[in-house]
Design an enzyme around this catalytic site. Structure first.
Site, mmCIF file in Angstrom:
data_model
loop_
_atom_site.group_PDB
_atom_site.id
_atom_site.type_symbol
_atom_site.label_atom_id
_atom_site.label_comp_id
_atom_site.label_asym_id
_atom_site.label_seq_id
_atom_site.Cartn_x
_atom_site.Cartn_y
_atom_site.Cartn_z
ATOM 1 N N HIS A 80 50.998 -17.798 -19.094
ATOM 2 C CA HIS A 80 50.560 -18.416 -17.831
ATOM 3 C C HIS A 80 51.081 -17.635 -16.629
ATOM 4 O O HIS A 80 51.375 -18.197 -15.586
ATOM 5 C CB HIS A 80 50.977 -19.894 -17.761
ATOM 6 N N THR A 81 51.205 -16.355 -16.812
ATOM 7 C CA THR A 81 51.627 -15.474 -15.720
ATOM 8 C C THR A 81 50.467 -14.620 -15.226
ATOM 9 O O THR A 81 50.503 -14.128 -14.106
ATOM 10 C CB THR A 81 52.754 -14.542 -16.203
ATOM 11 N N ASP A 82 49.445 -14.427 -16.076
ATOM 12 C CA ASP A 82 48.388 -13.461 -15.699
ATOM 13 C C ASP A 82 47.654 -13.886 -14.430
ATOM 14 O O ASP A 82 47.424 -13.064 -13.547
ATOM 15 C CB ASP A 82 47.419 -13.157 -16.863
ATOM 16 N N GLY A 90 39.205 -20.943 -31.499
ATOM 17 C CA GLY A 90 39.896 -21.992 -30.748
ATOM 18 C C GLY A 90 41.328 -22.207 -31.186
ATOM 19 O O GLY A 90 41.852 -23.303 -31.096
ATOM 20 N N LEU A 137 44.266 -17.337 -30.473
ATOM 21 C CA LEU A 137 44.402 -15.899 -30.772
ATOM 22 C C LEU A 137 43.320 -15.102 -30.052
ATOM 23 O O LEU A 137 43.022 -13.966 -30.407
ATOM 24 C CB LEU A 137 44.320 -15.649 -32.285
ATOM 25 N N SER A 141 37.785 -16.000 -28.081
ATOM 26 C CA SER A 141 36.802 -15.928 -26.994
ATOM 27 C C SER A 141 36.737 -14.529 -26.406
ATOM 28 O O SER A 141 35.649 -13.965 -26.244
ATOM 29 C CB SER A 141 37.168 -16.899 -25.864
ATOM 30 N N GLU A 188 33.676 -15.754 -19.023
ATOM 31 C CA GLU A 188 34.421 -16.959 -19.392
ATOM 32 C C GLU A 188 34.479 -17.958 -18.228
ATOM 33 O O GLU A 188 34.355 -19.156 -18.414
ATOM 34 C CB GLU A 188 35.816 -16.569 -19.840
ATOM 35 N N ASP A 226 43.826 -11.788 -22.163
ATOM 36 C CA ASP A 226 43.195 -11.650 -23.479
ATOM 37 C C ASP A 226 42.257 -10.452 -23.515
ATOM 38 O O ASP A 226 42.224 -9.696 -24.487
ATOM 39 C CB ASP A 226 42.409 -12.926 -23.816
#
Ligand code: GLA
Length: 347
Positions: free
Chosen positions: A20-22, A105, A108, A111, A144, A156
């Protein structure tokens, strides 16, 4: 040169640390894995795209020039076609066959692997076999965001596109500078295990967390939490204080992990995984009872460190196992592999 048939493979990823840093212009340390998605694109007559999700036994068919909005896996295909065309690429009429070895889902990055493999295969068919990978990661993230409804960062997609054998990638999401770091764990094993709870970014609290971070940055008078200072963050109203502190401390843990890897110090690496998990649970609040049970179980089976990876709210747990500790039933060992690539290109 335009091709008749093009096969592209894109891997999933494991994020070692930096969660949760990107989307906060921060730091992460992911690596591509060997499991992923393969797309075979073959030219067809007419002006339609025909897509087959072989593992699901489902199909889609739509006009290449004007894909309409849908949900599920079809949104990725239609989004890829629309975004590529919108960015000025030639997208020929094609038959697409999609198959994969990644659990969907599960955290990993199935998506991102799907988006990247679709784009590489379609670009290869149109004659572009070496696209700019940073620009492509950005395009995939638009698929996305605008077609699937998940406002993800670039973690990702960059991991899938830029992965390197035996290395993790230290990504700075402000400059988009990517530095490869040899993943040395001195005989220890990295393994992933499913928490048993499926996660969907579009349907979890992910977008809400992202909005909280933007709000926290705004209250601090900053464009992103990258520059936030811990004392100022502590003065924010709850829960923004906790969200901001997680991001500040998680960025620091990325560089601490790089140091641990460079020193081939798996004990320090394991401690950092635990600290990241505690922060994701207590400050960022993306853990769930199923995730906690899975982490506790892995620790009880001998993992020196374990944490939830990806967006959270379910999904996968990453564990670092000391020598002699077997990979638990249902978990599997992961190691860094090469990034997305064309597997075949037939004129
Ligand atoms: C998901 C998103 C990424 C990133 C992680 C959390 O995997 O797709 O962009 O935000 O969650 O680190």
């Amino acid at each position: 040169m335009p091709a008749e048939r093009c096969v592209a493979f894109a891997p999933g990823r494991v994020n070692l640390i930096g969660e949760h840093t990107d989307y906060n212009e921060g730091l992460s340390l992911p690596f591509a894995i060997s499991e992923g998605v393969t797309v075979t694109a073959t030219r067809r007559a007419g002006d339609e795209i025909e897509a087959h999700a072989l593992d699901l036994g489902e199909q889609d068919r739509f006009a290449a020039a004007a894909p309409e909005r849908v949900t599920g896996w079809r949104a990725f295909v239609r989004g890829a076609v629309a975004e590529l065309a919108g960015a000025g690429h030639v997208v020929p009429a094609a038959r697409l066959e999609i198959t994969g070895t990644l659990p969907r889902g599960a955290g990993l990055s199935s998506s991102a692997a799907l988006e990247v493999a679709l784009c590489l295969a379609l670009l290869g068919l149109g004659g572009e076999d070496d696209p700019d990978r940073i620009a492509l990661a950005q395009l995939c993230s638009r698929i996305e965001r605008d077609w699937v409804g998940a406002q993800t960062g670039l973690l990702d997609q960059l991991a899938s596109l830029l992965g390197e054998d035996r290395h993790a990638l230290r990504i700075d999401f402000r400059s988009l500078e990517v530095v490869t770091v040899p993943l040395q764990v001195a005989g220890w094993t990295l393994a992933v295990a499913d928490s048993g709870q499926a996660h969907s970014i579009a349907e979890s609290g992910y977008n809400e967390r992202r909005a909280e971070c933007a709000h926290a940055a705004q209250r601090l008078g900053l464009t992103s939490l990258r520059d936030a200072d811990a004392d100022a963050a502590r003065g924010l109203p709850a829960p923004l204080d906790r969200r901001a502190l997680h991001v500040i401390e998680e960025n620091a843990r990325v560089d601490a992990m790089v140091a641990a890897l460079n020193a081939a110090d798996p004990v320090a690496a394991a401690r950092l995984l635990d600290a990241s998990h505690a922060s994701l649970r207590d400050l960022y609040e993306v853990s769930t009872p199923a995730v906690e049970r899975a982490v506790d179980e892995l620790k009880a089976l001998g993992a020196a460190g374990a944490r939830v990876i990806g967006g959270g709210f379910g999904g996968m747990i990453l564990a670092l196992l000391p020598p002699g500790v077997p990979v638990p039933d249902g978990a599997w060992a992961v190691r860094p592999g090469a990034g997305a690539r064309l597997v075949e290109l037939d004129a």
